[in-house]
Motif scaffolding. Structure first.
Motif, PDB file in Angstrom:
ATOM      1  N   GLN A 144     -66.942  73.321  37.498  1.00  0.00           N
ATOM      2  CA  GLN A 144     -66.733  72.325  36.453  1.00  0.00           C
ATOM      3  C   GLN A 144     -65.606  71.394  36.874  1.00  0.00           C
ATOM      4  O   GLN A 144     -64.484  71.834  37.099  1.00  0.00           O
ATOM      5  CB  GLN A 144     -66.337  72.997  35.140  1.00  0.00           C
ATOM      6  CG  GLN A 144     -67.391  73.855  34.531  1.00  0.00           C
ATOM      7  CD  GLN A 144     -66.871  74.541  33.277  1.00  0.00           C
ATOM      8  OE1 GLN A 144     -65.710  74.902  33.194  1.00  0.00           O
ATOM      9  NE2 GLN A 144     -67.747  74.710  32.307  1.00  0.00           N
ATOM     10  N   ARG A 145     -65.911  70.130  36.962  1.00  0.00           N
ATOM     11  CA  ARG A 145     -64.896  69.147  37.326  1.00  0.00           C
ATOM     12  C   ARG A 145     -63.851  69.054  36.215  1.00  0.00           C
ATOM     13  O   ARG A 145     -64.176  68.945  35.045  1.00  0.00           O
ATOM     14  CB  ARG A 145     -65.526  67.777  37.547  1.00  0.00           C
ATOM     15  CG  ARG A 145     -64.524  66.716  37.959  1.00  0.00           C
ATOM     16  CD  ARG A 145     -65.191  65.371  38.179  1.00  0.00           C
ATOM     17  NE  ARG A 145     -66.163  65.395  39.239  1.00  0.00           N
ATOM     18  CZ  ARG A 145     -65.901  65.174  40.534  1.00  0.00           C
ATOM     19  NH1 ARG A 145     -64.659  64.924  40.894  1.00  0.00           N
ATOM     20  NH2 ARG A 145     -66.846  65.199  41.431  1.00  0.00           N
ATOM     21  N   GLY A 146     -62.581  69.135  36.591  1.00  0.00           N
ATOM     22  CA  GLY A 146     -61.485  68.986  35.639  1.00  0.00           C
ATOM     23  C   GLY A 146     -61.250  70.199  34.757  1.00  0.00           C
ATOM     24  O   GLY A 146     -60.583  70.091  33.734  1.00  0.00           O
ATOM     25  N   LYS A 147     -61.761  71.345  35.131  1.00  0.00           N
ATOM     26  CA  LYS A 147     -61.631  72.550  34.295  1.00  0.00           C
ATOM     27  C   LYS A 147     -60.164  72.878  33.997  1.00  0.00           C
ATOM     28  O   LYS A 147     -59.828  73.307  32.904  1.00  0.00           O
ATOM     29  CB  LYS A 147     -62.292  73.735  34.993  1.00  0.00           C
ATOM     30  CG  LYS A 147     -62.229  75.016  34.208  1.00  0.00           C
ATOM     31  CD  LYS A 147     -62.959  76.137  34.901  1.00  0.00           C
ATOM     32  CE  LYS A 147     -62.925  77.413  34.088  1.00  0.00           C
ATOM     33  NZ  LYS A 147     -63.686  78.487  34.719  1.00  0.00           N
ATOM     34  N   PHE A 148     -59.298  72.677  34.957  1.00  0.00           N
ATOM     35  CA  PHE A 148     -57.889  73.031  34.775  1.00  0.00           C
ATOM     36  C   PHE A 148     -56.998  71.820  34.550  1.00  0.00           C
ATOM     37  O   PHE A 148     -55.780  71.943  34.485  1.00  0.00           O
ATOM     38  CB  PHE A 148     -57.393  73.838  35.981  1.00  0.00           C
ATOM     39  CG  PHE A 148     -58.147  75.123  36.162  1.00  0.00           C
ATOM     40  CD1 PHE A 148     -57.903  76.194  35.322  1.00  0.00           C
ATOM     41  CD2 PHE A 148     -59.100  75.253  37.146  1.00  0.00           C
ATOM     42  CE1 PHE A 148     -58.595  77.379  35.467  1.00  0.00           C
ATOM     43  CE2 PHE A 148     -59.803  76.434  37.303  1.00  0.00           C
ATOM     44  CZ  PHE A 148     -59.558  77.497  36.461  1.00  0.00           C
ATOM     45  N   TYR A 149     -57.584  70.635  34.415  1.00  0.00           N
ATOM     46  CA  TYR A 149     -56.817  69.414  34.176  1.00  0.00           C
ATOM     47  C   TYR A 149     -56.271  69.420  32.752  1.00  0.00           C
ATOM     48  O   TYR A 149     -56.976  69.717  31.797  1.00  0.00           O
ATOM     49  CB  TYR A 149     -57.701  68.178  34.377  1.00  0.00           C
ATOM     50  CG  TYR A 149     -57.012  66.891  34.015  1.00  0.00           C
ATOM     51  CD1 TYR A 149     -56.044  66.358  34.840  1.00  0.00           C
ATOM     52  CD2 TYR A 149     -57.315  66.224  32.835  1.00  0.00           C
ATOM     53  CE1 TYR A 149     -55.390  65.172  34.508  1.00  0.00           C
ATOM     54  CE2 TYR A 149     -56.681  65.053  32.489  1.00  0.00           C
ATOM     55  CZ  TYR A 149     -55.724  64.527  33.330  1.00  0.00           C
ATOM     56  OH  TYR A 149     -55.084  63.368  33.000  1.00  0.00           O
ATOM     57  N   ARG A 150     -54.994  69.119  32.608  1.00  0.00           N
ATOM     58  CA  ARG A 150     -54.361  69.021  31.299  1.00  0.00           C
ATOM     59  C   ARG A 150     -53.663  67.666  31.204  1.00  0.00           C
ATOM     60  O   ARG A 150     -52.659  67.439  31.884  1.00  0.00           O
ATOM     61  CB  ARG A 150     -53.346  70.147  31.078  1.00  0.00           C
ATOM     62  CG  ARG A 150     -53.918  71.544  31.169  1.00  0.00           C
ATOM     63  CD  ARG A 150     -54.889  71.808  30.020  1.00  0.00           C
ATOM     64  NE  ARG A 150     -55.455  73.134  30.104  1.00  0.00           N
ATOM     65  CZ  ARG A 150     -56.691  73.407  30.516  1.00  0.00           C
ATOM     66  NH1 ARG A 150     -57.485  72.451  30.903  1.00  0.00           N
ATOM     67  NH2 ARG A 150     -57.141  74.638  30.544  1.00  0.00           N
ATOM     68  N   GLU A 151     -54.213  66.795  30.373  1.00  0.00           N
ATOM     69  CA  GLU A 151     -53.637  65.459  30.223  1.00  0.00           C
ATOM     70  C   GLU A 151     -52.219  65.558  29.679  1.00  0.00           C
ATOM     71  O   GLU A 151     -51.942  66.315  28.743  1.00  0.00           O
ATOM     72  CB  GLU A 151     -54.486  64.614  29.282  1.00  0.00           C
ATOM     73  CG  GLU A 151     -54.039  63.171  29.227  1.00  0.00           C
ATOM     74  CD  GLU A 151     -54.998  62.302  28.440  1.00  0.00           C
ATOM     75  OE1 GLU A 151     -54.559  61.236  28.003  1.00  0.00           O
ATOM     76  OE2 GLU A 151     -56.160  62.684  28.256  1.00  0.00           O
ATOM     77  N   GLY A 152     -51.314  64.829  30.291  1.00  0.00           N
ATOM     78  CA  GLY A 152     -49.932  64.799  29.841  1.00  0.00           C
ATOM     79  C   GLY A 152     -49.094  65.967  30.315  1.00  0.00           C
ATOM     80  O   GLY A 152     -47.935  66.080  29.929  1.00  0.00           O
ATOM     81  N   ALA A 153     -49.673  66.835  31.129  1.00  0.00           N
ATOM     82  CA  ALA A 153     -48.903  67.977  31.631  1.00  0.00           C
ATOM     83  C   ALA A 153     -47.787  67.463  32.539  1.00  0.00           C
ATOM     84  O   ALA A 153     -47.980  66.562  33.347  1.00  0.00           O
ATOM     85  CB  ALA A 153     -49.801  68.932  32.405  1.00  0.00           C
TER      86      ALA A 153
END
Length: 66
Positions: free
Chosen positions: A11-20
């Motif tokens: 899954q693309r971006g599974k661990f992406y957290r905006e604003g982290a």
């Protein structure tokens, strides 16, 4: 390492957290760390709090000089 990996269920971006916020590790030389740790102990505060306090003062001095 394997020659090939199966990414069909990825899954693309599974661990992406905006604003982290990225926290950078900072490594001090042994003598600096020892001295700062002793000063922090004497003041009864955490080492990181002392380092932040000192850096904030240095930043203000740099800003005033420029």
């Amino acid at each position: 390492m394997k020659n090939q990996y199966d990414f069909s269920k990825a899954q693309r971006g599974k661990f992406y957290r905006e604003g982290a916020a990225l926290r950078l590790p900072v490594y001090l030389s042994n003598d600096v760390q020892t001295t700062l740790a002793e000063l922090a102990d004497a003041k009864g505060i955490e080492l990181s709090a002392l380092v932040n306090e000192l850096l904030k003062k240095d930043i203000e001095l740099i800003k005033m000089a420029s």
